[in-house]
Design a protein around this motif. Structure first.
Motif, PDB file in Angstrom:
ATOM      1  N   LYS A  52       0.840  -1.207   0.000  1.00 16.24           N
ATOM      2  CA  LYS A  52       0.000   0.000   0.000  1.00 16.24           C
ATOM      3  C   LYS A  52       0.875   1.257   0.000  1.00 16.24           C
ATOM      4  O   LYS A  52       0.583   2.224  -0.716  1.00 16.24           O
ATOM      5  N   SER A  53       1.956   1.238   0.741  1.00 14.46           N
ATOM      6  CA  SER A  53       2.879   2.386   0.788  1.00 14.46           C
ATOM      7  C   SER A  53       3.508   2.634  -0.570  1.00 14.46           C
ATOM      8  O   SER A  53       3.632   3.784  -1.008  1.00 14.46           O
ATOM      9  N   MET A  54       3.894   1.555  -1.232  1.00 13.63           N
ATOM     10  CA  MET A  54       4.494   1.699  -2.557  1.00 13.63           C
ATOM     11  C   MET A  54       3.478   2.244  -3.565  1.00 13.63           C
ATOM     12  O   MET A  54       3.824   3.090  -4.397  1.00 13.63           O
ATOM     13  N   GLN A  55       2.227   1.786  -3.479  1.00 14.36           N
ATOM     14  CA  GLN A  55       1.179   2.322  -4.356  1.00 14.36           C
ATOM     15  C   GLN A  55       1.030   3.824  -4.165  1.00 14.36           C
ATOM     16  O   GLN A  55       0.947   4.583  -5.135  1.00 14.36           O
ATOM     17  N   MET A  56       0.982   4.239  -2.910  1.00 19.11           N
ATOM     18  CA  MET A  56       0.821   5.662  -2.600  1.00 19.11           C
ATOM     19  C   MET A  56       2.041   6.456  -3.078  1.00 19.11           C
ATOM     20  O   MET A  56       1.892   7.530  -3.673  1.00 19.11           O
ATOM     21  N   ALA A  57       3.235   5.926  -2.828  1.00 21.54           N
ATOM     22  CA  ALA A  57       4.462   6.621  -3.223  1.00 21.54           C
ATOM     23  C   ALA A  57       4.541   6.785  -4.738  1.00 21.54           C
ATOM     24  O   ALA A  57       4.929   7.850  -5.239  1.00 21.54           O
ATOM     25  N   LYS A  58       4.174   5.742  -5.473  1.00 20.39           N
ATOM     26  CA  LYS A  58       4.199   5.839  -6.937  1.00 20.39           C
ATOM     27  C   LYS A  58       3.144   6.823  -7.444  1.00 20.39           C
ATOM     28  O   LYS A  58       3.411   7.607  -8.346  1.00 20.39           O
ATOM     29  N   SER A  69       6.204  10.170  -4.138  1.00 23.00           N
ATOM     30  CA  SER A  69       6.639  10.421  -2.757  1.00 23.00           C
ATOM     31  C   SER A  69       7.849   9.583  -2.382  1.00 23.00           C
ATOM     32  O   SER A  69       8.147   8.579  -3.023  1.00 23.00           O
ATOM     33  N   SER A  70       8.493   9.983  -1.314  1.00 23.80           N
ATOM     34  CA  SER A  70       9.555   9.192  -0.688  1.00 23.80           C
ATOM     35  C   SER A  70       8.950   8.403   0.457  1.00 23.80           C
ATOM     36  O   SER A  70       8.025   8.875   1.125  1.00 23.80           O
ATOM     37  N   ILE A  71       9.496   7.220   0.684  1.00 19.81           N
ATOM     38  CA  ILE A  71       9.069   6.391   1.805  1.00 19.81           C
ATOM     39  C   ILE A  71      10.134   6.439   2.878  1.00 19.81           C
ATOM     40  O   ILE A  71      11.324   6.283   2.599  1.00 19.81           O
ATOM     41  N   TYR A  72       9.695   6.644   4.106  1.00 14.61           N
ATOM     42  CA  TYR A  72      10.570   6.606   5.273  1.00 14.61           C
ATOM     43  C   TYR A  72      10.151   5.395   6.098  1.00 14.61           C
ATOM     44  O   TYR A  72       9.158   5.447   6.817  1.00 14.61           O
ATOM     45  N   LEU A  73      10.894   4.308   5.933  1.00 12.64           N
ATOM     46  CA  LEU A  73      10.642   3.112   6.733  1.00 12.64           C
ATOM     47  C   LEU A  73      11.218   3.336   8.114  1.00 12.64           C
ATOM     48  O   LEU A  73      12.353   3.800   8.251  1.00 12.64           O
ATOM     49  N   ARG A 128      14.683  -3.321  -1.514  1.00 13.29           N
ATOM     50  CA  ARG A 128      13.613  -3.856  -2.362  1.00 13.29           C
ATOM     51  C   ARG A 128      12.694  -2.747  -2.874  1.00 13.29           C
ATOM     52  O   ARG A 128      12.294  -2.732  -4.041  1.00 13.29           O
ATOM     53  N   ILE A 129      12.372  -1.808  -2.011  1.00 14.59           N
ATOM     54  CA  ILE A 129      11.506  -0.688  -2.420  1.00 14.59           C
ATOM     55  C   ILE A 129      12.252   0.227  -3.390  1.00 14.59           C
ATOM     56  O   ILE A 129      11.687   0.697  -4.380  1.00 14.59           O
ATOM     57  N   ARG A 130      13.537   0.474  -3.130  1.00 18.27           N
ATOM     58  CA  ARG A 130      14.339   1.303  -4.045  1.00 18.27           C
ATOM     59  C   ARG A 130      14.409   0.675  -5.436  1.00 18.27           C
ATOM     60  O   ARG A 130      14.492   1.391  -6.430  1.00 18.27           O
ATOM     61  N   ILE A 148       1.113   8.831   7.314  1.00 15.69           N
ATOM     62  CA  ILE A 148       1.653   7.657   8.001  1.00 15.69           C
ATOM     63  C   ILE A 148       0.823   6.472   7.541  1.00 15.69           C
ATOM     64  O   ILE A 148      -0.410   6.514   7.589  1.00 15.69           O
ATOM     65  N   VAL A 149       1.490   5.430   7.060  1.00 16.52           N
ATOM     66  CA  VAL A 149       0.810   4.212   6.625  1.00 16.52           C
ATOM     67  C   VAL A 149       1.208   3.106   7.578  1.00 16.52           C
ATOM     68  O   VAL A 149       2.394   2.800   7.725  1.00 16.52           O
TER      69      VAL A 149
END
Length: 141
Positions: free
Chosen positions: A20-26, A30-34, A73-75, A106-107
């Protein structure tokens, strides 16, 4: 929306949250902060717990490897990703980090097995929703 904060706990349930985070980022470029927060354990090792953002490799090698592998993996999906490891109280640490990085979303995951609202959300989810200054997207896991 530029920054999405994604708290993870390395359970098997993380995959739905990550997807879900990757869907939102694409969708929003956006950038993801794990972020993974490890609750400190008081011991007699003399370890200095003064800085909540710890040197990951020294004290938590397994968790560090998992966090870095997930970020990699996300990168690989062409999403800018930052991996952050914090030692502290999970709810406070997540909220503090969200404020520091100016997170816009926040996801996080939540279990939805009970019928009473207070039981639908785990204690961490409730604390984040109650105190967050940005929207929180709960992913059913």
């Amino acid at each position: 929306m530029q920054k999405i904060l994604v708290p993870i706990n390395f359970s098997n349930d993380n995959e739905q949250i990550i997807q879900k985070s990757m869907q939102m980022a694409k969708a929003f470029s956006s950038s993801i902060y794990l972020v993974h927060v490890e609750q400190p354990i008081k011991d007699s090792s003399g370890r200095d717990n003064g800085d909540p953002i710890v040197e990951m490799n020294n004290h938590y090698p397994d968790e560090t490897a998992k966090l870095n592998a997930l970020a990699h993996r996300i990168r690989d999906e062409d999403i800018e990703t930052h991996a952050i490891f914090i030692e502290g109280v999970p709810s406070l640490s997540i909220l503090d980090l969200a404020q520091k990085i100016s997170a816009e979303l926040i996801v996080m995951g939540t279990h939805g097995h009970a019928m009473i609202t207070s039981l639908l959300l785990g204690g961490l989810s409730q604390a984040i929703i109650k105190e967050s200054e940005c929207p929180v997207l709960l992913v059913p896991i």
